[in-house]
Design a protein around this motif. Sequence first.
Motif, short mmCIF file in Angstrom:
data_model
loop_
_atom_site.label_atom_id
_atom_site.label_comp_id
_atom_site.label_asym_id
_atom_site.label_seq_id
_atom_site.Cartn_x
_atom_site.Cartn_y
_atom_site.Cartn_z
N ASP A 1 5.59 31.52 -34.79
CA ASP A 1 5.47 30.22 -35.36
C ASP A 1 4.62 28.70 -34.75
O ASP A 1 4.37 28.04 -35.28
N SER A 2 4.22 29.54 -33.55
CA SER A 2 3.39 28.51 -32.66
C SER A 2 2.02 29.15 -32.09
O SER A 2 1.84 29.18 -31.07
N PRO A 3 1.34 29.37 -33.23
CA PRO A 3 -0.16 29.85 -33.00
C PRO A 3 -0.90 29.21 -31.86
O PRO A 3 -1.85 29.60 -31.02
N GLY A 4 -0.75 27.76 -31.98
CA GLY A 4 -1.64 26.91 -30.96
C GLY A 4 -1.48 26.97 -29.70
O GLY A 4 -2.17 26.66 -28.82
N THR A 5 -0.10 27.40 -29.25
CA THR A 5 0.21 27.72 -27.85
C THR A 5 0.44 29.37 -27.53
O THR A 5 0.64 29.59 -26.33
N GLY A 6 -0.13 30.28 -28.59
CA GLY A 6 0.40 31.62 -28.36
C GLY A 6 -0.93 32.38 -27.93
O GLY A 6 -1.84 31.71 -27.39
N CYS A 7 -0.72 33.80 -28.02
CA CYS A 7 -1.73 34.46 -27.51
C CYS A 7 -3.17 34.41 -28.28
O CYS A 7 -2.92 34.65 -29.41
N ALA A 8 -4.22 34.37 -27.53
CA ALA A 8 -5.40 34.12 -28.47
C ALA A 8 -5.95 35.47 -28.70
O ALA A 8 -6.89 35.51 -29.48
#
Length: 190
Positions: free
Chosen positions: A99-106
């Motif tokens: 739910d937090s792609p902006g701070t997740g694994c790229a």
Amino acid sequence: MGHSQAEKAESRERVLRVAARRIREEGMEQPGVAALMKEAGLTHGGFYKHFGSREDLMDQAAALALAEGEEAMARAARADADRPRDGLIDAYLSARHRDSPGTGCALVTLGAAAGRGGTGIKEAYEQQVRGYLDLIGAPGAGAEDRADAMVTLSALVGAMLMARAVADPELSDELLDTVAGRLKQGTSAP
């Protein structure tokens, strides 16, 4: 470093962080220079004081996003000294990460872009793949352990990609839970 040089370095870092977050959320094609500069609190006209081109910014932001993801996963692996692999699996395949792609694994959001991209992004992506493989397995591990690390990493990235992509929240949760359970059992086959 003089005051203006320090401010320039701080502004550049702010643009990179904004861009790294946005490309994790939206991919490489979406964030425009004007929008990124505005979000960083800077004018579009100042962009070329910091970067040679949009591609230069995107390559550097991708490398930052990838490195930040690896750091987060390394912390997750250290959370349980007895079972570092399980800690990494639990953190990676969590609803919070989904739910937090902006701070997740790229690795999840940048895979396709790296595949189509130039040498810079491919090298940054490869560096993070290698880092994750070392984190999951052990640096210098044998061929079987390295193969297990490759399967684990592929399952983590693939499950997260699918969990974010499906519309049904129950299926999304099921993907995360099932893959995490199988990986922790030590099997990727049904």
